[in-house]
Scaffold this active site. Structure first.
Site, PDB file in Angstrom:
ATOM      1  N   GLU A 179      -7.324 -44.920   6.070  1.00 60.73           N
ATOM      2  CA  GLU A 179      -6.992 -46.344   6.163  1.00 60.73           C
ATOM      3  C   GLU A 179      -6.419 -46.898   4.863  1.00 60.73           C
ATOM      4  OE1 GLU A 179     -10.284 -48.952   7.156  1.00 60.73           O
ATOM      5  OE2 GLU A 179      -9.001 -50.707   7.207  1.00 60.73           O
ATOM      6  N   LYS A 221      -5.029 -45.354  10.071  1.00 66.90           N
ATOM      7  CA  LYS A 221      -5.381 -46.761  10.345  1.00 66.90           C
ATOM      8  C   LYS A 221      -4.617 -47.646   9.369  1.00 66.90           C
ATOM      9  CE  LYS A 221      -9.376 -49.893  10.582  1.00 66.90           C
ATOM     10  NZ  LYS A 221     -10.742 -50.015  11.097  1.00 66.90           N
TER      11      LYS A 221
HETATM   12  P1  13P Z   1     -10.303 -55.856  10.351  1.00 65.12           P
HETATM   13  O1  13P Z   1      -9.807 -55.517  11.736  1.00 65.12           O
HETATM   14  O2  13P Z   1     -11.188 -57.068  10.312  1.00 65.12           O
HETATM   15  O3  13P Z   1      -9.200 -55.883   9.362  1.00 65.12           O
HETATM   16  O4  13P Z   1     -11.263 -54.684   9.911  1.00 65.12           O
HETATM   17  C1  13P Z   1     -10.905 -53.387  10.183  1.00 65.12           C
HETATM   18  C2  13P Z   1     -11.584 -52.494   9.211  1.00 65.12           C
HETATM   19  O5  13P Z   1     -12.263 -51.578   9.591  1.00 65.12           O
HETATM   20  C3  13P Z   1     -11.388 -52.753   7.785  1.00 65.12           C
HETATM   21  O6  13P Z   1     -11.775 -51.646   7.053  1.00 65.12           O
END
Ligand code: 13P
Length: 343
Positions: A179, A221
């Site tokens: 991510e 992600k």
């Molecule tokens: P949000 O969808 O609130 O951005 O959070 C996703 C997430 O896992 C952030 O690390």
């Protein structure tokens, strides 16, 4: 060649019509979310809140996996069943957040690097025994107002950490969700967000390759390509969808089994509309485009719950509705009628 366990798990997480619930808020983050509704941030309230989400009837139709926090993966429902078992029974894969948060990058004002690699092999072994099938590590890239940040060094430090985390996960037969979040904060244009996201994803896939990470056994992600939260010029939904998919097509190898967006502070309905618009673009795309939302799935049920046991059913209805809308968006089938059908 038959698919490996990692590939099977990664594909299951992006099965048609399904996406991921991120419910891995750290104590500090959940404190902010609870405070907005006057809910005390106690361990018991956190457990009751997550129980409300995880025991929502029918949620397994739309949710493939849930990302848990260290405390949550060890907790149980009122009937004594561990949350991991509750989820597994509902056909949902348990996941775990393993990073230890973004800290200031030394000598790089305005930039951060995510920590948590020390001891990660041992922690992954324990999480695997507790039932975790996938993991998450979030890197944050901020776009500075002066155009100076992010620097290549900031991007590379984060890409390197993400890749080392991913390699450790795969060694432990746990699917890494990689991510890299380009933050929404600031007044930057959508063009600047595209430029930064593209540079970040190039660096991330370069680092993954350097660390011998198997692309078929991970999920990406990313954030969507958006103008900054305080930018003068707001981009229409179709422009965000087009810019985001353009950026991903330039940077993400086709071997990656799926892309699961974060919501990053977008409103619930906009996060759904953007995903829907991407899935309506002429395709097919090389990978399924799905969701791994925290706020865009939880804002409505958290508000409906408000810490009150008498409102669990309302909160679960609100959660199921957002999950259903995002499931539809996966197929480009989200409509105003579906959005209103909750009422
Ligand atoms: P949000 O969808 O609130 O951005 O959070 C996703 C997430 O896992 C952030 O690390």
């Amino acid at each position: 060649m038959s698919p490996t366990t990692l590939e099977v798990t990664a594909r299951a997480l992006v099965a048609p019509g399904k996406g991921i619930l991120a419910a891995d808020e750290s104590h500090a983050t959940i404190a902010r979310r609870f405070e907005a509704h006057g809910i005390a941030n106690s361990e018991e309230n956190r457990r009751r809140y997550r129980q409300m989400l995880f025991t929502t009837k029918g949620i397994g139709e739309f949710i493939s996996g849930v990302i848990l926090f260290d405390e949550t993966i060890r907790q149980a429902a009122d009937d004594g069943r561990p949350f991991v078992e509750v989820l597994t029974r509902a056909g949902i894969l348990p996941g775990i957040k393993v990073d230890r948060g973004a800290k200031a990058l030394a000598g790089a004002p305005g930039e951060q690097v995510t920590e948590g690699l020390d001891g990660l092999r041992e922690r992954l072994a324990e999480y695997g025994k507790l039932g975790a099938r996938f993991a998450k590590w979030r890197a944050v890239i901020a776009i500075g107002e002066d155009g100076r940040t992010p620097t290549p060094r900031g991007i590379e430090a984060n890409a390197e950490a993400l890749a080392r985390y991913a390699a450790l996960c795969q060694e432990a037969a746990i699917v890494p969700i990689v991510e890299p979040e380009v933050l929404l904060d600031g007044g930057h244009s959508i063009e600047r967000c595209l430029e930064v996201t593209e540079a970040t994803l190039h660096a991330v896939f370069h680092a993954l390759s350097a660390q011998h990470v198997t692309l078929e056994g991970l999920l990406l992600k990313p954030s969507m390509v958006l103008p900054g939260a305080t930018a003068q010029h707001r981009a229409p939904v179709a422009e965000v969808a087009e810019a985001t998919v353009r950026c991903l097509r330039r940077t993400v190898p086709a071997a990656v089994p799926g892309i699961v967006f974060l919501s990053g502070g977008q409103s619930d309905e906009l996060a759904t509309a953007h995903l829907d618009a991407m899935n309506r673009l002429p395709g097919p795309q090389p990978w399924p485009l799905s969701f791994s939302y925290a706020r865009a799935l939880q804002a409505a049920p958290l508000k409906a719950w408000g810490g009150d046991p008498a409102r669990v059913a309302d909160a679960q209805r609100a959660f199921l509705h957002r999950a259903r809308c995002n499931s539809a968006a996966r197929a480009g089938a989200y409509t105003p009628e579906l959005e209103r059908s909750a009422a």
